[in-house]
Design a protein around this motif. Structure first.
Motif, PDB file in Angstrom:
ATOM      1  N   PHE A  67       0.840  -1.197   0.000  1.00 37.21           N
ATOM      2  CA  PHE A  67       0.000   0.000   0.000  1.00 37.21           C
ATOM      3  C   PHE A  67       0.876   1.248   0.000  1.00 37.21           C
ATOM      4  O   PHE A  67       1.960   1.237   0.589  1.00 37.21           O
ATOM      5  CB  PHE A  67      -0.924  -0.013   1.225  1.00 37.21           C
ATOM      6  CG  PHE A  67      -1.837  -1.200   1.263  1.00 37.21           C
ATOM      7  CD1 PHE A  67      -3.046  -1.194   0.589  1.00 37.21           C
ATOM      8  CD2 PHE A  67      -1.472  -2.353   1.958  1.00 37.21           C
ATOM      9  CE1 PHE A  67      -3.878  -2.301   0.611  1.00 37.21           C
ATOM     10  CE2 PHE A  67      -2.293  -3.461   1.995  1.00 37.21           C
ATOM     11  CZ  PHE A  67      -3.496  -3.439   1.319  1.00 37.21           C
ATOM     12  N   PRO A  68       0.410   2.301  -0.683  1.00 34.19           N
ATOM     13  CA  PRO A  68      -0.859   2.476  -1.408  1.00 34.19           C
ATOM     14  C   PRO A  68      -0.840   1.758  -2.763  1.00 34.19           C
ATOM     15  O   PRO A  68       0.230   1.473  -3.313  1.00 34.19           O
ATOM     16  CB  PRO A  68      -0.962   3.990  -1.586  1.00 34.19           C
ATOM     17  CG  PRO A  68       0.466   4.434  -1.632  1.00 34.19           C
ATOM     18  CD  PRO A  68       1.214   3.547  -0.689  1.00 34.19           C
ATOM     19  N   CYS A  69      -2.036   1.500  -3.272  1.00 37.69           N
ATOM     20  CA  CYS A  69      -2.154   0.809  -4.561  1.00 37.69           C
ATOM     21  C   CYS A  69      -3.544   1.040  -5.132  1.00 37.69           C
ATOM     22  O   CYS A  69      -4.429   1.573  -4.460  1.00 37.69           O
ATOM     23  CB  CYS A  69      -1.922  -0.693  -4.377  1.00 37.69           C
ATOM     24  SG  CYS A  69      -3.219  -1.511  -3.403  1.00 37.69           S
ATOM     25  N   ILE A  70      -3.706   0.636  -6.390  1.00 37.03           N
ATOM     26  CA  ILE A  70      -5.042   0.490  -6.966  1.00 37.03           C
ATOM     27  C   ILE A  70      -5.462  -0.948  -6.701  1.00 37.03           C
ATOM     28  O   ILE A  70      -4.715  -1.890  -6.973  1.00 37.03           O
ATOM     29  CB  ILE A  70      -5.046   0.782  -8.480  1.00 37.03           C
ATOM     30  CG1 ILE A  70      -4.768   2.259  -8.730  1.00 37.03           C
ATOM     31  CG2 ILE A  70      -6.389   0.387  -9.108  1.00 37.03           C
ATOM     32  CD1 ILE A  70      -5.790   3.208  -8.135  1.00 37.03           C
ATOM     33  N   GLY A  71      -6.644  -1.121  -6.142  1.00 39.29           N
ATOM     34  CA  GLY A  71      -7.150  -2.453  -5.857  1.00 39.29           C
ATOM     35  C   GLY A  71      -8.265  -2.818  -6.827  1.00 39.29           C
ATOM     36  O   GLY A  71      -9.228  -2.068  -6.990  1.00 39.29           O
ATOM     37  N   LEU A  72      -8.117  -3.949  -7.500  1.00 37.46           N
ATOM     38  CA  LEU A  72      -9.139  -4.466  -8.414  1.00 37.46           C
ATOM     39  C   LEU A  72      -9.659  -5.773  -7.836  1.00 37.46           C
ATOM     40  O   LEU A  72      -8.905  -6.722  -7.654  1.00 37.46           O
ATOM     41  CB  LEU A  72      -8.552  -4.697  -9.803  1.00 37.46           C
ATOM     42  CG  LEU A  72      -9.457  -5.428 -10.811  1.00 37.46           C
ATOM     43  CD1 LEU A  72     -10.710  -4.613 -11.118  1.00 37.46           C
ATOM     44  CD2 LEU A  72      -8.689  -5.744 -12.100  1.00 37.46           C
ATOM     45  N   ILE A  73     -10.945  -5.814  -7.524  1.00 38.25           N
ATOM     46  CA  ILE A  73     -11.567  -7.013  -6.980  1.00 38.25           C
ATOM     47  C   ILE A  73     -12.503  -7.591  -8.031  1.00 38.25           C
ATOM     48  O   ILE A  73     -13.424  -6.917  -8.499  1.00 38.25           O
ATOM     49  CB  ILE A  73     -12.340  -6.700  -5.695  1.00 38.25           C
ATOM     50  CG1 ILE A  73     -11.387  -6.127  -4.638  1.00 38.25           C
ATOM     51  CG2 ILE A  73     -13.033  -7.948  -5.161  1.00 38.25           C
ATOM     52  CD1 ILE A  73     -12.079  -5.489  -3.476  1.00 38.25           C
TER      53      ILE A  73
END
Length: 350
Positions: free
Chosen positions: A129-135
């Motif tokens: 983190f930080p990051c872009i999270g894709l679920i």
């Protein structure tokens, strides 16, 4: 050493794990319900919740035995209380509350979606983190700006079906069984992804970080059976046609997921992407994301297959809350929230 028991029952997997403050998994058990839902072509909420009731205590007992600890050794009880199927969530929450009360231990609520991204932290062995999270899963297709493990800002998501939900429904059309994701991937291996021209909804709209898979699913149906006609028996479909359609559909979903993930990185300027959820186990999807990450010099994190589908190990995010002193009272409630599970046709939201 701090020991936390984590409980997961958001949909159709009953799971528990014991994890210490070094993020070491001492024991973990997952009880699958696939055989209960297979003949319905999707998850039936009532069946799921009843199965959780039958399995929750044996799963916890087996987890403690695997970890080599007793209830007296625990320092906290954690449970996923959002989002998910209401009945399923309630089973896990009641078990967690009972243990917390009986043992006089802190109770920690877990956001299932944050936990999916935290699985990347576990697999990496260092901070992501930080990051872009894709679920991407049976119930979710969501993009988040993740400043910390517990600080998520929604950037976009599906406006109808989730990716995994679409996989299951198209697999059902093709007669591939349930769960549809793995079956469709296997069928696609023998198919031509360019055989059928299928839409990539919203992919060309650079102003929106949203997904739409309902129209893609409908396009598959029309290609197979024609517009305005009832769905025919999948057994009448030519095996090569099934393989080609599976490959074409899979390619369209991957294009949409990859395109919006890259757009989110461009819009935010982030250089780190973390992906979680059952669809993240799809091999062609993983390969596409690895290729894009290498080409764009993006730091990519995708958990191993065992941490993509629902499990209690990703509940290790509870240690973040434990260290911050963020505990719940026994008044903690469930929040079904964004869950759009791959439900059986004719069920409440199928």
């Amino acid at each position: 050493m701090t020991l936390v028991l984590t409980i997961e029952s958001t949909c159709d997997e009953t799971a528990a794990a014991v994890i210490n403050d070094r993020l070491e998994v001492l024991g973990a058990v997952v009880a699958s319900q696939e055989k209960f839902h297979e003949r319905f072509g999707g998850v039936v909420p009532e069946i799921a919740s009843r199965a959780h009731v039958e399995r929750i205590l044996p799963v916890i007992d087996s987890t403690l035995a695997k970890a080599g600890v007793t209830l007296a050794d625990l320092d906290a009880i954690a449970v996923a209380n959002r989002p998910g199927l209401a009945g399923s969530l309630l089973v896990g929450l009641m078990a967690a509350k009972t243990l917390a009360l009986a043992l006089d231990l802190p109770l920690i609520g877990i956001d299932h979606l944050q936990a999916h991204i935290y699985a990347c932290r576990l697999a990496a062995g260092h901070d992501v983190f930080p990051c872009i999270g894709l679920i991407v899963s049976g119930g979710h297709s969501n993009i988040y700006r993740c400043e910390t493990p517990l600080d998520f800002t929604p950037l976009g998501g599906t406006i109808d079906d989730a990716a995994g939900e679409a996989f299951d429904k198209v697999a059902s059309m093709l007669g591939l069984g349930f769960p549809g994701g793995p079956a469709l991937q296997r069928a696609a291996e023998k198919g031509d992804p360019r055989k059928f021209r299928l839409p990539r909804p919203l992919l060309d709209d650079d102003s929106r970080l949203e997904f739409s898979f309902s129209g893609l699913k409908t396009a598959v149906r029309y290609q197979l059976f024609g517009a305005g006609r009832p769905t025919m028996d999948a057994e009448t479909l030519d095996p090569q046609l099934v393989a080609d359609m599976a490959a074409s559909f899979q390619a369209a979903v991957i294009d949409c997921l990859a395109g919006k993930a890259m757009l989110a990185l461009d819009k935010t300027g982030f250089k780190r992407l973390c992906i979680g959820g059952g669809v993240a186990a799809n091999r062609p999807f993983r390969e596409r994301m690895e290729q894009l990450a290498a080409a764009r010099k993006i730091e990519l994190h995708i958990p191993p297959l065992s941490l993509c589908t629902d499990n209690a190990v990703m509940g290790a995010i509870a240690l973040e809350k434990f260290n911050a002193g963020k505990f719940e009272t026994l008044e903690l409630e469930i929040s079904a929230g964004l869950e759009r599970p791959h439900l059986a046709p004719g069920s409440a939201r199928g």
